[in-house]
Scaffold this motif. Structure first.
Motif, PDB file in Angstrom:
ATOM      1  N   HIS A  97       0.816  -1.218   0.000  1.00 37.65           N
ATOM      2  CA  HIS A  97       0.000   0.000   0.000  1.00 37.65           C
ATOM      3  C   HIS A  97       0.851   1.271   0.000  1.00 37.65           C
ATOM      4  CE1 HIS A  97      -3.475  -2.550   0.609  1.00 37.65           C
ATOM      5  NE2 HIS A  97      -2.910  -3.063   1.684  1.00 37.65           N
ATOM      6  N   VAL A  98       1.951   1.257  -0.793  1.00 37.76           N
ATOM      7  CA  VAL A  98       2.727   2.496  -0.915  1.00 37.76           C
ATOM      8  C   VAL A  98       1.867   3.517  -1.662  1.00 37.76           C
ATOM      9  CG1 VAL A  98       4.890   1.203  -0.951  1.00 37.76           C
ATOM     10  CG2 VAL A  98       3.882   1.963  -3.109  1.00 37.76           C
ATOM     11  N   ASN A  99       2.164   4.788  -1.424  1.00 39.14           N
ATOM     12  CA  ASN A  99       1.347   5.852  -2.005  1.00 39.14           C
ATOM     13  C   ASN A  99       1.847   6.309  -3.366  1.00 39.14           C
ATOM     14  OD1 ASN A  99       1.557   6.277   1.202  1.00 39.14           O
ATOM     15  ND2 ASN A  99      -0.533   6.606   0.484  1.00 39.14           N
ATOM     16  N   ALA A 100       3.150   6.117  -3.615  1.00 39.67           N
ATOM     17  CA  ALA A 100       3.699   6.472  -4.924  1.00 39.67           C
ATOM     18  C   ALA A 100       4.883   5.568  -5.228  1.00 39.67           C
ATOM     19  CB  ALA A 100       4.119   7.937  -4.962  1.00 39.67           C
ATOM     20  N   TYR A 101       5.051   5.264  -6.518  1.00 40.21           N
ATOM     21  CA  TYR A 101       6.145   4.416  -6.982  1.00 40.21           C
ATOM     22  C   TYR A 101       6.714   5.091  -8.218  1.00 40.21           C
ATOM     23  CZ  TYR A 101       8.635  -0.024  -7.832  1.00 40.21           C
ATOM     24  OH  TYR A 101       9.591  -0.994  -7.995  1.00 40.21           O
ATOM     25  N   LEU A 102       7.895   5.709  -8.065  1.00 36.53           N
ATOM     26  CA  LEU A 102       8.443   6.572  -9.109  1.00 36.53           C
ATOM     27  C   LEU A 102       9.815   6.089  -9.561  1.00 36.53           C
ATOM     28  CD1 LEU A 102       7.752   9.983  -7.313  1.00 36.53           C
ATOM     29  CD2 LEU A 102       6.145   8.649  -8.700  1.00 36.53           C
ATOM     30  N   LEU A 103      10.103   6.282 -10.831  1.00 36.69           N
ATOM     31  CA  LEU A 103      11.436   5.995 -11.351  1.00 36.69           C
ATOM     32  C   LEU A 103      12.357   7.180 -11.101  1.00 36.69           C
ATOM     33  CD1 LEU A 103      10.509   4.271 -14.732  1.00 36.69           C
ATOM     34  CD2 LEU A 103      11.460   3.178 -12.689  1.00 36.69           C
ATOM     35  N   GLU A 113       5.643  17.161  -7.243  1.00 40.90           N
ATOM     36  CA  GLU A 113       4.198  17.128  -7.478  1.00 40.90           C
ATOM     37  C   GLU A 113       3.587  15.848  -6.906  1.00 40.90           C
ATOM     38  OE1 GLU A 113       0.518  18.420  -8.469  1.00 40.90           O
ATOM     39  OE2 GLU A 113       2.397  19.537  -8.466  1.00 40.90           O
ATOM     40  N   SER A 114       4.321  14.738  -6.993  1.00 36.55           N
ATOM     41  CA  SER A 114       3.826  13.459  -6.458  1.00 36.55           C
ATOM     42  C   SER A 114       3.678  13.520  -4.941  1.00 36.55           C
ATOM     43  CB  SER A 114       4.769  12.319  -6.854  1.00 36.55           C
ATOM     44  OG  SER A 114       4.788  12.148  -8.260  1.00 36.55           O
ATOM     45  N   ILE A 115       4.619  14.184  -4.269  1.00 37.37           N
ATOM     46  CA  ILE A 115       4.522  14.343  -2.814  1.00 37.37           C
ATOM     47  C   ILE A 115       3.240  15.087  -2.460  1.00 37.37           C
ATOM     48  CG2 ILE A 115       5.542  15.540  -0.822  1.00 37.37           C
ATOM     49  CD1 ILE A 115       8.307  14.857  -2.026  1.00 37.37           C
ATOM     50  N   ARG A 116       2.957  16.141  -3.208  1.00 39.44           N
ATOM     51  CA  ARG A 116       1.731  16.908  -2.948  1.00 39.44           C
ATOM     52  C   ARG A 116       0.486  16.079  -3.263  1.00 39.44           C
ATOM     53  NH1 ARG A 116       4.674  21.677  -5.862  1.00 39.44           N
ATOM     54  NH2 ARG A 116       5.615  22.782  -4.096  1.00 39.44           N
ATOM     55  N   GLU A 122      -4.082  10.886  -3.304  1.00 38.13           N
ATOM     56  CA  GLU A 122      -3.915  10.148  -4.561  1.00 38.13           C
ATOM     57  C   GLU A 122      -2.825   9.089  -4.436  1.00 38.13           C
ATOM     58  OE1 GLU A 122      -3.738  12.358  -8.287  1.00 38.13           O
ATOM     59  OE2 GLU A 122      -4.271  14.180  -7.190  1.00 38.13           O
ATOM     60  N   ARG A 123      -2.872   8.116  -5.353  1.00 38.72           N
ATOM     61  CA  ARG A 123      -1.768   7.167  -5.507  1.00 38.72           C
ATOM     62  C   ARG A 123      -1.115   7.464  -6.850  1.00 38.72           C
ATOM     63  NH1 ARG A 123      -2.155   0.634  -4.844  1.00 38.72           N
ATOM     64  NH2 ARG A 123      -1.745   1.126  -2.684  1.00 38.72           N
TER      65      ARG A 123
END
Length: 201
Positions: A97-103, A113-116, A122-123
């Motif tokens: 259940h991570v909130n974001a997965y970024l390269l 922007e993903s942190i915000r 949001e995911r």
């Protein structure tokens, strides 16, 4: 103010993340750490809103840290950053259940922007990874087969594995043979390499 802990074992990249995030008026960097255990201590100490964490770190991986945060019931959002577009890793991240997965090759603006976005509920998944998530590439290995391949990758022989796991050599060979067949490999070493590349070990 969004309060952030950064966990990244590469010092230059960790410093770059921190420096760029500090330019943002609504983001405060509370701590910068180099491994998973230090990240866990920093999260407990500072109670951040978001933890930006590398997937492969010494002492505790980003995925293990994410699971520990969730198991402890902490409200900290988890943003994984990685160089790996492996289906197995991504699936494990979703399961945690991570909130974001970024390269890591995304622009820094995308991270900010993903942190915000995760703070607004949001995911976020990097566009290049979205297709990977929907690939039918499930792990065919049993836990025991994966364990055999992990030990193979560490250089252990069949005899050493049997002693370590208190199994007969025949049983170990059966598990390894099954894993080799499932991964369409020619040897246990190749099977271990395939499984690691998929993120299944």
């Amino acid at each position: 103010m969004i309060r952030v802990v950064i966990a990244e074992d590469q010092q230059m990249l960790r410093g770059a993340f921190a420096s760029l995030l500090k330019f943002e008026d609504d983001i405060e960097v509370l701590a910068e750490v180099a491994d998973g255990e230090q990240a866990w201590e920093a999260i407990q100490q500072h109670k951040p809103d978001v933890c930006v964490v590398d997937i492969e770190m010494p002492h505790m991986s980003g995925l293990a840290l994410a699971m520990q945060i969730r198991d402890a019931g902490l409200p900290c959002k988890i943003v994984i950053v990685t160089t790996f577009a492996r289906p197995g890793y991504l699936q494990k991240a979703m399961n945690a259940h991570v909130n974001a997965y970024l390269l890591k090759d995304e622009p820094i603006d995308y991270l900010i922007e993903s942190i915000r976005r995760v703070m607004s509920g949001e995911r976020v998944i990097s566009t290049d990874l979205a297709a990977v998530l929907f690939m039918n590439n499930e792990n065919p290995l049993s836990e025991r087969e994966a364990e055999m391949l992990r030990l193979t990758k560490e250089g252990m022989t069949t005899s050493e594995i049997s002693k370590a796991l208190f199994l007969t050599i025949g049983t170990v060979r059966n598990y390894l043979s099954s894993a080799i067949q499932k991964l369409d490999a020619e040897s246990r070493q190749q099977a271990a390499a395939i499984a690691e590349e998929k993120g299944w070990l």
